[in-house]
Design a protein around this motif. Sequence first.
Motif, PDB file in Angstrom:
ATOM      1  N   GLY A  56       0.829  -1.208   0.000  1.00 43.05           N
ATOM      2  CA  GLY A  56       0.000   0.000   0.000  1.00 43.05           C
ATOM      3  C   GLY A  56       0.855   1.246   0.000  1.00 43.05           C
ATOM      4  N   ALA A  57       0.234   2.361  -0.298  1.00 43.02           N
ATOM      5  CA  ALA A  57       0.965   3.603  -0.489  1.00 43.02           C
ATOM      6  C   ALA A  57       1.236   4.362   0.804  1.00 43.02           C
ATOM      7  CB  ALA A  57       0.204   4.497  -1.465  1.00 43.02           C
ATOM      8  N   GLY A  58       0.737   3.899   1.921  1.00 44.38           N
ATOM      9  CA  GLY A  58       0.985   4.590   3.189  1.00 44.38           C
ATOM     10  C   GLY A  58       2.470   4.726   3.458  1.00 44.38           C
ATOM     11  N   MET A  59       2.828   5.767   4.223  1.00 47.96           N
ATOM     12  CA  MET A  59       4.241   6.088   4.426  1.00 47.96           C
ATOM     13  C   MET A  59       5.064   4.903   4.932  1.00 47.96           C
ATOM     14  SD  MET A  59       5.739   9.450   5.949  1.00 47.96           S
ATOM     15  CE  MET A  59       7.367   9.670   6.555  1.00 47.96           C
ATOM     16  N   ASP A  60       4.555   4.144   5.864  1.00 50.83           N
ATOM     17  CA  ASP A  60       5.301   3.010   6.410  1.00 50.83           C
ATOM     18  C   ASP A  60       4.611   1.688   6.147  1.00 50.83           C
ATOM     19  OD1 ASP A  60       7.407   4.542   7.492  1.00 50.83           O
ATOM     20  OD2 ASP A  60       6.197   5.040   9.252  1.00 50.83           O
ATOM     21  N   ALA A  61       3.794   1.603   5.113  1.00 49.15           N
ATOM     22  CA  ALA A  61       3.007   0.389   4.857  1.00 49.15           C
ATOM     23  C   ALA A  61       3.895  -0.842   4.668  1.00 49.15           C
ATOM     24  CB  ALA A  61       2.097   0.584   3.652  1.00 49.15           C
ATOM     25  N   ALA A  62       4.935  -0.722   3.855  1.00 48.48           N
ATOM     26  CA  ALA A  62       5.826  -1.873   3.616  1.00 48.48           C
ATOM     27  C   ALA A  62       6.576  -2.236   4.896  1.00 48.48           C
ATOM     28  CB  ALA A  62       6.804  -1.566   2.488  1.00 48.48           C
ATOM     29  N   ASP A  63       7.058  -1.225   5.618  1.00 49.99           N
ATOM     30  CA  ASP A  63       7.775  -1.479   6.874  1.00 49.99           C
ATOM     31  C   ASP A  63       6.865  -2.184   7.881  1.00 49.99           C
ATOM     32  OD1 ASP A  63       9.685  -0.001   5.571  1.00 49.99           O
ATOM     33  OD2 ASP A  63       9.732   1.628   7.027  1.00 49.99           O
ATOM     34  N   ASP A  64       5.637  -1.692   8.002  1.00 54.38           N
ATOM     35  CA  ASP A  64       4.696  -2.303   8.951  1.00 54.38           C
ATOM     36  C   ASP A  64       4.384  -3.746   8.569  1.00 54.38           C
ATOM     37  OD1 ASP A  64       4.624   0.105  10.337  1.00 54.38           O
ATOM     38  OD2 ASP A  64       2.710   0.745   9.467  1.00 54.38           O
ATOM     39  N   TRP A  65       4.251  -4.012   7.275  1.00 48.54           N
ATOM     40  CA  TRP A  65       3.945  -5.366   6.809  1.00 48.54           C
ATOM     41  C   TRP A  65       5.088  -6.310   7.192  1.00 48.54           C
ATOM     42  CZ3 TRP A  65       5.363  -9.597   4.125  1.00 48.54           C
ATOM     43  CH2 TRP A  65       4.351 -10.485   3.737  1.00 48.54           C
ATOM     44  N   ILE A  66       6.321  -5.871   6.919  1.00 48.90           N
ATOM     45  CA  ILE A  66       7.485  -6.712   7.234  1.00 48.90           C
ATOM     46  C   ILE A  66       7.620  -6.893   8.744  1.00 48.90           C
ATOM     47  CG2 ILE A  66      10.012  -6.847   7.163  1.00 48.90           C
ATOM     48  CD1 ILE A  66       9.823  -5.350   4.420  1.00 48.90           C
ATOM     49  N   ALA A  67       7.585  -5.797   9.485  1.00 42.81           N
ATOM     50  CA  ALA A  67       7.789  -5.861  10.939  1.00 42.81           C
ATOM     51  C   ALA A  67       6.709  -6.698  11.623  1.00 42.81           C
ATOM     52  CB  ALA A  67       7.808  -4.449  11.525  1.00 42.81           C
ATOM     53  N   GLY A  68       5.525  -6.749  11.042  1.00 40.12           N
ATOM     54  CA  GLY A  68       4.449  -7.537  11.623  1.00 40.12           C
ATOM     55  C   GLY A  68       4.586  -9.032  11.396  1.00 40.12           C
ATOM     56  N   ARG A  69       5.491  -9.437  10.525  1.00 41.72           N
ATOM     57  CA  ARG A  69       5.616 -10.855  10.180  1.00 41.72           C
ATOM     58  C   ARG A  69       6.990 -11.459  10.464  1.00 41.72           C
ATOM     59  NH1 ARG A  69       1.964  -8.304   7.467  1.00 41.72           N
ATOM     60  NH2 ARG A  69       0.048  -9.338   6.806  1.00 41.72           N
ATOM     61  N   ALA A  70       8.036 -10.684  10.359  1.00 47.20           N
ATOM     62  CA  ALA A  70       9.397 -11.218  10.536  1.00 47.20           C
ATOM     63  C   ALA A  70       9.654 -11.530  12.004  1.00 47.20           C
ATOM     64  CB  ALA A  70      10.416 -10.218  10.024  1.00 47.20           C
ATOM     65  N   GLY A  71      10.285 -12.647  12.234  1.00 47.20           N
ATOM     66  CA  GLY A  71      10.594 -13.048  13.598  1.00 47.20           C
ATOM     67  C   GLY A  71      11.815 -13.940  13.647  1.00 47.20           C
ATOM     68  N   LYS A  72      12.000 -14.599  14.753  1.00 49.30           N
ATOM     69  CA  LYS A  72      13.167 -15.461  14.960  1.00 49.30           C
ATOM     70  C   LYS A  72      13.267 -16.490  13.834  1.00 49.30           C
ATOM     71  CE  LYS A  72      15.545 -18.133  18.492  1.00 49.30           C
ATOM     72  NZ  LYS A  72      16.815 -17.557  18.114  1.00 49.30           N
ATOM     73  N   GLY A  73      14.460 -16.605  13.267  1.00 49.00           N
ATOM     74  CA  GLY A  73      14.690 -17.561  12.196  1.00 49.00           C
ATOM     75  C   GLY A  73      14.468 -16.979  10.811  1.00 49.00           C
ATOM     76  N   ASP A  74      13.973 -15.736  10.733  1.00 48.18           N
ATOM     77  CA  ASP A  74      13.774 -15.068   9.444  1.00 48.18           C
ATOM     78  C   ASP A  74      14.909 -14.084   9.197  1.00 48.18           C
ATOM     79  OD1 ASP A  74      11.296 -16.289   8.813  1.00 48.18           O
ATOM     80  OD2 ASP A  74      10.240 -14.852  10.095  1.00 48.18           O
ATOM     81  N   ILE A  75      15.019 -13.646   7.947  1.00 46.32           N
ATOM     82  CA  ILE A  75      16.029 -12.676   7.553  1.00 46.32           C
ATOM     83  C   ILE A  75      15.313 -11.506   6.892  1.00 46.32           C
ATOM     84  CG2 ILE A  75      18.041 -12.236   6.076  1.00 46.32           C
ATOM     85  CD1 ILE A  75      18.584 -15.320   6.267  1.00 46.32           C
ATOM     86  N   VAL A  76      15.680 -10.299   7.288  1.00 44.06           N
ATOM     87  CA  VAL A  76      15.141  -9.089   6.687  1.00 44.06           C
ATOM     88  C   VAL A  76      16.286  -8.350   6.016  1.00 44.06           C
ATOM     89  CG1 VAL A  76      13.999  -6.864   7.110  1.00 44.06           C
ATOM     90  CG2 VAL A  76      13.315  -8.906   8.412  1.00 44.06           C
ATOM     91  N   VAL A  77      16.072  -7.943   4.754  1.00 43.22           N
ATOM     92  CA  VAL A  77      17.063  -7.160   4.027  1.00 43.22           C
ATOM     93  C   VAL A  77      16.510  -5.754   3.877  1.00 43.22           C
ATOM     94  CG1 VAL A  77      18.404  -6.908   1.899  1.00 43.22           C
ATOM     95  CG2 VAL A  77      17.892  -9.203   2.794  1.00 43.22           C
ATOM     96  N   THR A  78      17.177  -4.789   4.522  1.00 39.77           N
ATOM     97  CA  THR A  78      16.725  -3.400   4.473  1.00 39.77           C
ATOM     98  C   THR A  78      17.875  -2.458   4.807  1.00 39.77           C
ATOM     99  OG1 THR A  78      15.071  -1.831   5.270  1.00 39.77           O
ATOM    100  CG2 THR A  78      15.983  -3.341   6.909  1.00 39.77           C
TER     101      THR A  78
END
Length: 165
Positions: A56-78
Motif C-alpha cells: 500500500g501507499a501509506g508512508m510506512d506500509a511496507a515497513d509495517d507489513w514486514i515488521a508484523g511478520r518477521a521473527g526469529k529464524g527469518d532474515i530481513v534485508v533493508t
Amino acid sequence: MTSASQTTRIYVDADACPVKDEIYRVAARHGLPVSVVAGNFIRVPQDPLIERIAAGAGMDAADDWIAGRAGKGDIVVTSDIPLASRCVKSGAEVIAPNGKAFTEQSIGMTLAVRNLMTELRSSGEVTGGPKSFAARDRSMFLSALDQTIRRIQRQRTQQPAPHQD
C-alpha cells in the motif's frame, strides 16, 4: 512469525533495494521463500518461492507489513534503520544491502546516529548522503546473506526436537 519447525523466510524491503537479484539467487540455492515487499507494484521473477507484496501507499506500509511478520529464524534485508530496529527486536536477522548486519548490540547506536543526522539536516546542516553502492558492497552482502542462512540452519539442527505426547 517463523517457528523453529518452519522454514526461514527472507523479507526484502524492496523499494530501493539494489541486491534483489542476488537475494533471489541465494534463496533459490537454499530453497528459501522470499517475500518482496514494496509500497506498490514491483516486478519479481516468476518463481513459486518468490512472493510479491504490494503493501500500500501509506508512508510506512511496507515497513509495517514486514515488521508484523518477521521473527526469529527469518532474515530481513533493508537499509531502513527504524525498520531494522523493529525487526531486530522481534528476533529476526537483519542485513543491509551492503552486507552490514544490524544486531541487538549495534542497533541502538545506529538508530541514535541516524536520528542525529536527521536532526542536523533539518537544521540546515549539510551532512552529505550515503556513499554510492559499489561492487564490493554487493560481494559483502552475498557473503553476509549466505553466512546468516547457514548460521540459522545450524541453530535449527542443534535445537532439540519438540516433545510430543
